[in-house]
Design a protein around this motif. Structure first.
Motif, PDB file in Angstrom:
ATOM      1  N   LEU A  63       2.541   1.737  -3.264  1.00 42.24           N
ATOM      2  CA  LEU A  63       1.606   2.235  -4.267  1.00 42.24           C
ATOM      3  C   LEU A  63       1.325   3.714  -4.062  1.00 42.24           C
ATOM      4  O   LEU A  63       1.299   4.501  -5.021  1.00 42.24           O
ATOM      5  N   LEU A  64       1.116   4.104  -2.779  1.00 44.96           N
ATOM      6  CA  LEU A  64       0.816   5.524  -2.500  1.00 44.96           C
ATOM      7  C   LEU A  64       1.970   6.390  -2.967  1.00 44.96           C
ATOM      8  O   LEU A  64       1.790   7.409  -3.644  1.00 44.96           O
ATOM      9  N   ILE A  65       3.166   5.967  -2.593  1.00 42.23           N
ATOM     10  CA  ILE A  65       4.334   6.793  -2.923  1.00 42.23           C
ATOM     11  C   ILE A  65       4.535   6.832  -4.429  1.00 42.23           C
ATOM     12  O   ILE A  65       4.830   7.892  -5.010  1.00 42.23           O
ATOM     13  N   PHE A  79       0.831  -1.198   0.000  1.00 41.45           N
ATOM     14  CA  PHE A  79       0.000   0.000   0.000  1.00 41.45           C
ATOM     15  C   PHE A  79       0.868   1.251   0.000  1.00 41.45           C
ATOM     16  O   PHE A  79       0.657   2.182  -0.801  1.00 41.45           O
ATOM     17  N   GLY A  80       1.867   1.254   0.906  1.00 42.42           N
ATOM     18  CA  GLY A  80       2.751   2.409   0.986  1.00 42.42           C
ATOM     19  C   GLY A  80       3.476   2.624  -0.334  1.00 42.42           C
ATOM     20  O   GLY A  80       3.563   3.752  -0.842  1.00 42.42           O
ATOM     21  N   GLY A 107       2.172   6.544  -6.602  1.00 40.68           N
ATOM     22  CA  GLY A 107       1.128   7.425  -7.124  1.00 40.68           C
ATOM     23  C   GLY A 107       1.495   8.875  -6.975  1.00 40.68           C
ATOM     24  O   GLY A 107       1.347   9.674  -7.906  1.00 40.68           O
ATOM     25  N   ILE A 108       2.025   9.218  -5.781  1.00 43.57           N
ATOM     26  CA  ILE A 108       2.372  10.630  -5.560  1.00 43.57           C
ATOM     27  C   ILE A 108       3.489  11.042  -6.502  1.00 43.57           C
ATOM     28  O   ILE A 108       3.463  12.125  -7.099  1.00 43.57           O
ATOM     29  N   SER A 109       4.475  10.149  -6.640  1.00 43.79           N
ATOM     30  CA  SER A 109       5.621  10.518  -7.476  1.00 43.79           C
ATOM     31  C   SER A 109       5.210  10.672  -8.933  1.00 43.79           C
ATOM     32  O   SER A 109       5.791  11.452  -9.662  1.00 43.79           O
ATOM     33  N   ARG A 110       4.203   9.921  -9.333  1.00 36.99           N
ATOM     34  CA  ARG A 110       3.797  10.007 -10.739  1.00 36.99           C
ATOM     35  C   ARG A 110       2.802  11.121 -10.996  1.00 36.99           C
ATOM     36  O   ARG A 110       2.513  11.437 -12.150  1.00 36.99           O
TER      37      ARG A 110
END
Lengths: 297, 99, 646
Positions: free
Chosen positions: A129-131, A126-127, A133-136
């Motif tokens: 994926l979140l990171i 999850f972490g 997502g944020i980076s992209r």
């Protein structure tokens, strides 16, 4: 408090004004140091065995978050974070922790098979994926709050709350009232029978034939001056009756009987030395006394 | 430093809070972890507010706080009454949700 | 005038209702009421007949619509009657012969305590049969058809205390069901093809249907006719139906029931004309049955069963004739009517003999009865001469025409059919002479009446004295008068019908008629027929007249033994249908248990096992559920990112 807010806002205004796409070095330093502490605090929150330690770690993380709010130009929220969250909500947590038992530690042994591994796996995924997502995400250039906070942060928020978000605000008020009433309903207990009067309690005690006199206080023949140490009976054995019922229920009675008996023996030795008496066998004397008591009964 | 770092921090804190919810059994600590998750969200909102240059994100964070306060009141009341009836604050003890 | 048509059916129907619902208080007059109502039907029929004669040939048909039976859009079934020359012929035959049999039954069933019920059933039989021949559409015909089936079931099993009678009734009912399925399928085909099942419109729209459809309809109609008329392969019920009282046998064989099939084929002549393949099948069925029945008739020692074989054979003649198309329809019906007279007379005579002989049915235990029962002897003898086609009597006229028509079919078929019909005529002469000689001539071979315990197995009789020799006597007037009337019919009907071709002209507007042209002259054929029947009768005389008849049947040749067992028809049915059905059922049950149950139970077991495993996911711990939610959220985020990435 408003003065404090103003001073903070003044202090941070130049940083904020500058912070268009990047931030100042000072803020960077502050972020890396405090951010690390916040993460450590969060980890301690979930890893500490005792709930009270968790609560304290969480409070620390929240204070750091408040500082970050301030650094991000959310002066009002930063103060509210400290006052409401750290000051009120965490205190509420601590109240409840105290109510439930401050020293009771969780067992760290997992009872559900595979839960911990799966949780760790999910958290990692999850972490990540979140990171990712944020980076992209294409967030664009940071605008900064210079214009938004131009008339003051509190005034800006107030203008929004009482115009654009006024209905949400009202509904939130209704939610708070409902929550308060709900908490009362949940914790309230209706008494289904008449409370026993002092006289009835006394009569019941006589009828049951136990502990006619008041319970002995801790500290009678005690060697330690604390409520969790049981008082000693004349023969040196501790009596749990002297300790508060609550502490007994929690198993927090400190057993000092061996220590106390040794102390007693040492005391008698010293007094005999001083008086120059021959030591009498302590066991027979105690036994003789016990026999006398039995005869009296 | 890029303000996006605040978002990374928020993601990290959120994940830690979620993990705590999953692995802790003490209802109070679980609740604290939920609060941690909410706070992580608030941090993200504040950071977004700064990036977009308006105060809407802060408003949302403000509402989140209010709702969190209401939630804590009710949640802790539930924990207290649960403790009163079961003499335990462990979420696993209330495992009645199965056949 | 057409308002009277419904009364034809209503009179016997009323009789059936009153007699069957009236209870015991009608016991004393019930039989009279039934007879009067049957006679009333005949009188109405006669009135209508003379009225019909008064009109021109093409305007003779009458129609009456009572009410809409099934008034559905696109499916109009009416209770409607059609009385044309063909129906009229049948009405007169059914009600006339039926009435005579009613009269006969008054005497025959005198000592049966359930006589009122018997007459109720007889009336019901008449009503159903009249409805069958009067209907103006196939659906109403089907209604009457089923009514005939029901009434025959009730009457064959009238002595239901005898297990053999109950079984025979069941057998007749079941075999008839097979045929009925054919009729119902034919009606459904008609409805889907033509959109109606009223005779007129169906016959007009035949050109619109394909030949395949018409063949299918015709073959289904033939199946129905085989069931009711006891044609091969559905012939097996007829012999067992002899378990019913003798008047019932007479009624079934002469006036009702077995004639229904011939009626159906003749009525549907237009369909059969348009379906030559089916017509060929009809001819083959008729020819096979003709020989089949005749051979069976030769071997039977039971007088009623010998007559039953004869009926089967004669109906085979009619079906064969009907299968020949327009050259044969008229003669089929003509033979049907003359056969109705002499077969009814023969059965009533047989009943009279049995009545006199302590209900003995074995002809080997008769002999020399002509002196004791003169009336029965004479009437039976006239019926005998008529059925073998003795020149001048009715059977001669009708059978000779059928043989001519068979030859006139033309080509090899014509020669084969002609030969078969000629051979049939010879065999008919043989077995009927045999019956005649064994019953009325020769020395007495009477046996004492069976013991009392077996008495329940035979028809109740007034003078039944176990252990004594029978003392035959002439039957009462109520029984002899109908026999005399029928003997008159047997003698003169054929000549009357053939005089000036009156019967042909009578039926021609309905069935059409083409004059057949046999390859040899009609006189040659007639001569051949007479020669053949003389040969048959001569062989029978040589075997049964010159030599004494043994009381116990000799073992006989293979063919004789097979014929005694009805040419193994029941064995065939048992092996092919019963055994086959049992095996089919068993294998289906096995399939059901192994495959169907296996699939069903396997599905259930696998679902159960899967659920048992899935159930462990639901452990009641909120944290576990939260983990699932968390994992699900992670998957959703991954999906979103992936989709956006793509």
């Amino acid at each position: 408090m408003s003065a404090a807010t103003d001073s903070l806002s003044l202090a941070a205004s130049d940083t904020v004004a500058l912070a268009a796409s990047t931030t100042s070095t000072g803020e960077a330093v502050q972020f890396w140091i405090l951010g690390t502490i916040a993460v450590v605090g969060a980890l301690c929150t979930i890893l500490m065995r005792k709930a009270v330690h968790s609560a304290l770690c969480l409070a620390g993380t929240m204070v750091i978050l408040a500082i970050f709010y301030l650094a991000n130009g959310a002066y009002f929220l930063g103060i509210v974070q400290i006052v409401v969250y750290t000051g009120a909500i965490m205190m509420l947590f601590l109240f409840v922790v105290m109510l439930v038992g401050v020293t009771a530690a969780d067992s760290l042994k997992e009872s559900i098979k595979g839960q911990r591994w799966l949780a760790a796996l999910c958290a990692l995924g999850f972490g990540a994926l979140l990171i990712a997502g944020i980076s992209r995400a294409s967030l664009g250039a940071s605008n900064g709050l210079g214009t938004a906070n131009a008339g003051g942060n509190v005034e800006g928020l107030a203008a929004l709350i009482f115009t654009k978000y006024v209905f949400a605000f009202e509904i939130t008020g209704a939610l708070l009232i409902t929550a308060a009433v709900g908490a009362m309903v949940l914790t309230h207990r209706e008494r289904t029978e008449k409370a026993a009067t002092q006289r009835e309690l006394a009569e019941r005690r006589v009828r049951e034939g136990r502990h006619l006199p008041p319970l002995p206080a801790p500290g009678v023949y005690a060697r330690h001056n604390a409520v969790d140490v049981a008082g000693l009976l004349p023969d040196g054995t501790p009596s749990e009756l002297t300790v508060s019922q609550t502490l007994r229920a929690r198993g927090q009675v400190r057993d000092v009987s061996i220590e106390a008996l040794n102390d007693l023996a040492a005391l008698e030795q010293r007094s005999e030395d001083r008086l120059g008496r021959r030591p009498a066998p302590a066991g027979t004397a105690r036994r003789g006394r016990a026999h006398e008591e039995e005869k009296d009964q | 430093m890029n303000p996006v770092n605040y978002l990374y921090l928020a993601a990290l804190l959120f994940t830690i809070g979620a993990t705590g919810v999953l692995i802790r059994r003490n209802a109070i600590v679980v609740f604290m972890c939920v609060e941690l998750m909410l706070n992580a969200c608030n941090l993200a909102f504040v950071a977004f507010s700064r990036m977009h240059g308006n105060l809407d994100g802060q408003i949302i964070a403000f509402f989140t706080m209010v709702v969190a306060a209401a939630e804590v009141v009710v949640g802790l009341a539930i924990i207290v009454s649960l403790f009163r009836s079961r003499h335990s604050a462990s979420v696993d003890d209330a495992s009645l949700m199965k056949l | 005038m057409e308002n009277l048509i419904a009364l034809l059916v209503a009179a016997p129907l009323l009789g059936a209702a009153v007699l069957l619902c009236g209870g015991r208080r009608l016991d004393r007059y019930g039989h009279l009421l039934g007879t009067v109502l049957a006679a009333a039907s005949f009188v109405i029929g006669a009135v209508l007949f003379f009225d019909m004669l008064g009109r021109g040939a093409e305007e003779r048909a009458l129609y009456q619509t009572l009410f809409a039976w099934v008034p559905v859009e696109g499916f109009q079934a009416n209770i409607a009657f059609q009385l044309d020359q063909l129906s009229m012929t049948f009405v007169l035959l059914i009600s006339g012969v039926g009435t005579l049999i009613h009269v006969y039954s008054i005497g025959y069933m005198e000592h049966d305590e359930r006589r009122r019920r018997f007459f109720g059933y007889l009336n019901l039989f008449l009503a159903a049969m009249l409805l069958l021949v009067l209907a103006d559409n196939y659906l109403l015909l089907y209604f009457g058809w089923e009514g005939v089936g029901l009434a025959s079931y009730l009457l064959i099993g009238f002595w239901q205390h005898k297990p053999s009678a109950a079984t025979a009734a069941k057998k007749a009912f079941l075999v008839n069901r097979v045929g009925d399925i054919g009729l119902s399928i034919a009606i459904m085909l008609m409805f889907t093809t033509f959109g109606t099942f009223t005779f007129g419109p169906v016959f007009q729209e035949l050109d619109g249907a394909g030949e395949g459809t018409l063949n299918a309809i015709a073959l289904m109609l033939l199946l129905a006719a085989c069931g009711k008329s006891a044609q091969v392969p559905l012939q097996s019920w007829l012999g067992d139906a002899m378990e019913g009282p003798t008047p019932v046998s007479a009624l079934i064989h002469a006036a009702t029931m077995v004639t229904a099939g011939v009626y159906l084929i003749t009525r549907s002549g237009a369909i059969f004309n348009a379906a030559p393949d089916a017509q060929l099948v009809v001819v083959v069925v008729g020819a096979v049955t003709l020989l089949f029945g005749a051979i069976v008739g030769c071997a039977k020692d039971d007088i009623k069963k010998a007559l039953a074989g004869s009926t089967m054979s004669q109906i085979g003649y009619m079906v064969l004739a009907a299968g020949l198309g327009p050259i044969g329809y008229v003669f089929a019906i003509m033979h049907l009517v003359t056969h109705g007279f002499f077969k009814a007379g023969l059965f009533l005579g047989a009943g009279s003999v049995m009545h006199a002989m302590n209900d003995e049915v074995d002809m080997r235990k008769y002999g020399g009865l002509r002196k004791y029962m003169p009336v029965t002897f004479v009437t039976f003898g006239l019926g005998y001469l008529a059925i073998i086609g003795f020149p001048g009597l009715s059977g001669f006229w009708s059978k000779d025409k059928i043989i001519e028509a068979a030859f006139a079919k033309g080509g090899a078929e014509g020669w084969i059919l002609g030969a078969v019909t000629l051979l049939g005529a010879g065999i008919t002469a043989y077995y009927m002479t045999r019956v005649m000689l064994m019953t009325f001539f020769g020395e007495k071979r009477w046996q004492p009446a069976p013991a009392a315990d077996a008495a329940t197995d035979v028809e109740p009789s007034a003078d039944h004295h176990p252990g004594e020799l029978p003392h035959p006597h002439e039957s009462p007037k109520s029984m002899t008068v109908p026999m005399i009337v029928l003997a008159f019919g047997s003698v003169f009907a054929g000549a009357l019908f053939s005089f000036n071709s009156s019967f042909v002209h009578w039926l021609e507007p309905v069935t059409r008629f083409e004059h057949g042209h046999p390859p040899v002259g009609a006189a040659v054929i007639t001569t051949a027929t007479v020669v053949v029947l003389l040969i048959g009768a001569g062989i029978a005389y040589a075997q049964y007249g010159r030599k004494p008849v043994p009381v116990t049947a000799p073992r006989g040749s293979l063919l004789t033994r097979a014929a005694r067992r009805d040419l193994l028809q029941d064995d065939f049915n048992h092996v092919v249908l019963v055994r086959g059905g049992e095996h089919l059922t068993r294998s289906l049950v096995y399939l059901d248990h192994s495959l169907v149950d296996g699939v069903v139970n396997g599905t259930a077991a696998s679902v159960g096992g899967l659920s048992g495993r899935l159930r462990k996911l639901q452990n009641g711990f909120a944290r576990s559920y939260a983990l699932s939610m968390f994992g699900g959220t992670a998957v959703l985020i991954a999906a979103t990112l992936l989709m956006r990435g793509v």
